[in-house]
Write a protein that holds these residues in place. Structure first.
Motif, short mmCIF file in Angstrom:
data_model
loop_
_atom_site.label_atom_id
_atom_site.label_comp_id
_atom_site.label_asym_id
_atom_site.label_seq_id
_atom_site.Cartn_x
_atom_site.Cartn_y
_atom_site.Cartn_z
N THR A 74 12.98 -39.12 -33.01
CA THR A 74 12.62 -38.53 -31.50
C THR A 74 11.07 -38.20 -31.84
O THR A 74 10.37 -38.31 -30.89
CB THR A 74 13.67 -37.63 -31.32
N ALA A 75 10.54 -37.50 -32.82
CA ALA A 75 9.23 -37.28 -33.14
C ALA A 75 8.49 -38.11 -32.94
O ALA A 75 7.39 -38.17 -32.49
CB ALA A 75 9.20 -36.34 -34.59
N MET A 76 8.82 -39.37 -33.61
CA MET A 76 8.04 -40.82 -33.35
C MET A 76 7.89 -41.23 -32.16
O MET A 76 6.65 -41.49 -31.60
CB MET A 76 8.70 -41.60 -34.42
N THR A 77 8.98 -41.12 -31.42
CA THR A 77 8.78 -41.58 -30.08
C THR A 77 8.11 -40.74 -29.03
O THR A 77 7.31 -41.35 -28.39
CB THR A 77 10.53 -41.70 -29.57
N ALA A 78 8.30 -39.40 -29.26
CA ALA A 78 7.48 -38.46 -28.55
C ALA A 78 6.10 -38.75 -28.76
O ALA A 78 5.20 -38.66 -27.68
CB ALA A 78 8.08 -37.24 -28.72
N ALA A 79 5.52 -38.77 -30.17
CA ALA A 79 4.37 -38.84 -30.34
C ALA A 79 3.85 -40.10 -29.82
O ALA A 79 2.83 -40.35 -29.19
CB ALA A 79 4.00 -39.06 -31.85
N THR A 80 4.51 -41.25 -30.07
CA THR A 80 4.35 -42.49 -29.27
C THR A 80 3.86 -42.40 -27.86
O THR A 80 3.02 -42.97 -27.31
CB THR A 80 4.81 -43.58 -29.86
N LEU A 81 4.79 -42.05 -27.22
CA LEU A 81 4.90 -41.99 -25.64
C LEU A 81 3.63 -41.13 -25.36
O LEU A 81 2.96 -41.51 -24.30
CB LEU A 81 6.18 -41.30 -25.18
N ASP A 82 3.32 -39.94 -26.01
CA ASP A 82 2.21 -39.08 -25.50
C ASP A 82 1.02 -39.79 -25.76
O ASP A 82 0.20 -39.50 -24.76
CB ASP A 82 2.46 -37.81 -26.31
N SER A 83 0.93 -40.60 -26.83
CA SER A 83 -0.26 -41.24 -27.03
C SER A 83 -0.59 -42.37 -26.00
O SER A 83 -1.64 -42.25 -25.43
CB SER A 83 -0.19 -41.79 -28.55
N LEU A 84 0.40 -43.19 -25.57
CA LEU A 84 0.37 -44.29 -24.81
C LEU A 84 0.02 -43.71 -23.24
O LEU A 84 -0.55 -44.50 -22.69
CB LEU A 84 1.63 -45.19 -24.75
N SER A 85 0.53 -42.83 -23.07
CA SER A 85 0.59 -42.03 -21.50
C SER A 85 -0.55 -41.18 -21.40
O SER A 85 -0.93 -40.77 -20.42
CB SER A 85 1.93 -41.34 -21.27
N GLY A 86 -1.49 -40.98 -22.33
CA GLY A 86 -2.54 -40.09 -22.35
C GLY A 86 -2.40 -38.78 -22.22
O GLY A 86 -3.01 -38.00 -21.32
N GLY A 87 -1.18 -38.41 -23.02
CA GLY A 87 -0.83 -36.74 -22.81
C GLY A 87 0.01 -36.51 -21.85
O GLY A 87 0.09 -35.41 -21.11
N ARG A 88 0.82 -37.53 -21.55
CA ARG A 88 1.63 -37.08 -20.15
C ARG A 88 3.22 -37.23 -20.29
O ARG A 88 3.98 -37.08 -19.58
CB ARG A 88 1.31 -38.33 -18.91
N PHE A 89 3.46 -36.92 -21.74
CA PHE A 89 5.04 -36.98 -22.30
C PHE A 89 5.64 -35.43 -22.24
O PHE A 89 4.90 -34.74 -22.55
CB PHE A 89 5.14 -37.82 -23.32
N ARG A 90 6.78 -35.34 -21.67
CA ARG A 90 7.67 -34.16 -21.87
C ARG A 90 8.73 -34.48 -22.52
O ARG A 90 9.56 -35.52 -22.05
CB ARG A 90 7.88 -33.53 -20.54
N LEU A 91 9.14 -33.85 -23.45
CA LEU A 91 10.41 -34.20 -24.49
C LEU A 91 11.69 -33.39 -23.92
O LEU A 91 11.43 -32.19 -24.30
CB LEU A 91 10.02 -34.14 -25.86
N GLY A 92 12.42 -33.86 -23.63
CA GLY A 92 13.80 -33.27 -23.01
C GLY A 92 14.98 -33.76 -24.07
O GLY A 92 15.05 -35.01 -24.27
N ILE A 93 15.63 -33.03 -24.58
CA ILE A 93 16.56 -33.38 -25.44
C ILE A 93 18.13 -32.74 -25.26
O ILE A 93 17.98 -31.48 -24.60
CB ILE A 93 16.55 -32.88 -26.84
N GLY A 94 19.30 -33.20 -25.61
CA GLY A 94 20.47 -32.36 -25.34
C GLY A 94 21.45 -33.13 -26.21
O GLY A 94 21.61 -34.35 -26.79
N VAL A 95 22.66 -32.22 -26.30
CA VAL A 95 23.78 -32.95 -27.35
C VAL A 95 24.52 -33.88 -26.60
O VAL A 95 25.56 -34.66 -27.19
CB VAL A 95 24.63 -31.69 -27.64
N SER A 96 24.40 -34.24 -25.48
CA SER A 96 25.22 -35.06 -24.73
C SER A 96 26.80 -34.31 -24.34
O SER A 96 26.61 -33.13 -24.26
CB SER A 96 25.36 -36.39 -25.28
N GLY A 97 27.80 -35.10 -24.62
CA GLY A 97 29.10 -34.76 -24.71
C GLY A 97 30.00 -35.33 -25.49
O GLY A 97 29.83 -36.25 -26.17
N PRO A 98 31.28 -34.97 -25.83
CA PRO A 98 32.11 -35.22 -26.68
C PRO A 98 32.59 -36.65 -26.54
O PRO A 98 32.70 -37.40 -27.55
CB PRO A 98 33.40 -34.42 -26.85
N GLN A 99 32.74 -37.12 -25.36
CA GLN A 99 33.17 -38.58 -25.05
C GLN A 99 32.06 -39.63 -25.54
O GLN A 99 32.14 -40.65 -26.06
CB GLN A 99 33.50 -38.70 -23.62
#
Length: 351
Positions: A74-99
């Motif tokens: 996730t850190a790699m993806t966030a850093a890559t997206l922030d770099s490619l977008s010119g600093g336009r990325f926001r990282l939202g995460i969550g546990v999803s659900g049991p299913q």
């Protein structure tokens, strides 16, 4: 208060329209475009595509699922997206659900709070670009007794600090989110109930961290149906299947966070009926059992003036980014709703 747009899931037959909606939101001055993932389209690919075809709007994951990725990925993806977008990325995460966690990813849905806390700590340590070591209950880096060694992120993100959001519903999750995150992603949010269903817990978490809600991004997602105020019932009906799916069928009978939220909002009897009908296979009956009042409270329905009045209510209780999910069977209808949202924000004096 800023506006966001939520594209939901990709691959539902409206992909070209979704990109056009994102581009129109960019043109209208919306602050952020969110994309979701469950067990179909992944959010990272969608956000890369949207970022490549827009100019100013931020792109955000709502959410990257914790059981789907190791925290360093996730850190790699966030850093890559922030770099490619010119600093336009926001990282939202969550546990999803049991299913989804156990059925799709094969990851036990246990100790979600502790797992989330460790996950955030590792992501943030990795983003410092220092050599990473971590000892926790759920992750240990590097693994002891093997060939692994502490490594550091080689990608340079555009910004030193990428805003981190957590999708939170329950009281304990909300409190922890206030403590460790930069923002909260909320659903089924009614302005008149936001204090008792979310804000009091977020505030308690901020206090644990020695902070206030100042600078914390409160970001609920609201379905938006633009139309005549005389047709509010018809507009609300648009969201009956969506509401009944989450309240009735998203999770098991014993573990459905959305159903529990509906109960905390005062719809105990209705939530039970919706769930009973949905889980018995009567999806139409479940949708019909959703109270109009609940949909109206948690959505933006009607004319620009009515939507503007509702936006004021959310701003008054502290919402900082109001994310809209515009309804419409056609691209033109979704664009019209998007434009109505922007006009309503301006008319409310919040732009």
């Amino acid at each position: 208060m800023q506006l966001g747009i939520n594209l939901g899931y990709w691959g539902a037959g409206m992909d070209t329209d979704n990109l056009a909606v994102a581009q129109e939101a960019d043109r209208l001055g919306y602050a952020v475009c969110w994309a979701a993932e469950a067990y179909g389209s992944d959010a990272a690919t969608v956000l890369t595509w949207v970022a490549a075809h827009t100019e100013r709007i931020d792109v955000g994951s709502a959410i990257f699922q914790i059981p789907a990725r190791q925290p360093t990925m996730t850190a790699m993806t966030a850093a890559t997206l922030d770099s490619l977008s010119g600093g336009r990325f926001r990282l939202g995460i969550g546990v999803s659900g049991p299913q989804v966690s156990e059925g799709w990813y094969g990851v036990k849905f246990d100790k979600p709070l502790a797992r989330t806390r460790e996950y955030v700590e590792i992501v943030r340590r990795a983003m410092t670009r220092e050599r990473l070591t971590y000892e926790g209950e759920h992750w240990t880096l590097p693994l002891p007794g093997g060939p692994g060694k502490p490594l550091k992120l080689t990608v340079h993100p555009e910004r030193e600090h990428i805003p981190l959001y957590i999708a939170a519903i329950g009281p304990k999750n909300l409190e922890q989110t206030g403590e460790i995150a930069d923002g909260a992603l909320l659903v089924f949010s009614s302005a008149d109930l936001l204090e008792e269903t979310a804000l009091q817990y977020l505030r308690a978490g901020r206090e644990k961290a020695g902070k206030t809600l100042e600078g914390f991004d409160l970001c609920p997602t609201l379905p938006l149906a633009f139309g005549d105020d005389k047709d509010l019932a018809t507009l609300a009906d648009t969201f009956r299947p969506y509401t009944s799916l989450y309240v009735g069928g998203m999770g098991s009978r014993k573990q459905n966070f959305y159903n529990q939220l509906a109960q905390r909002m005062g719809y105990e009897k209705e939530a039970a009926e919706i769930q009973d009908k949905y889980l018995s296979g009567d999806k139409q009956g479940a949708a019909a059992a959703v109270p109009h009042e609940m949909i109206d409270r948690c959505s933006l329905l009607g004319s620009v003036d009515r939507i503007a009045d509702r936006m004021k209510e959310y701003a008054e209780v502290g919402v900082t980014t109001l994310t809209l999910a515009p309804a419409g069977w056609t691209l033109d209808e979704r664009i019209a709703a998007l434009r109505a949202g922007a006009e309503a924000l301006e008319r409310a004096g919040l732009a």
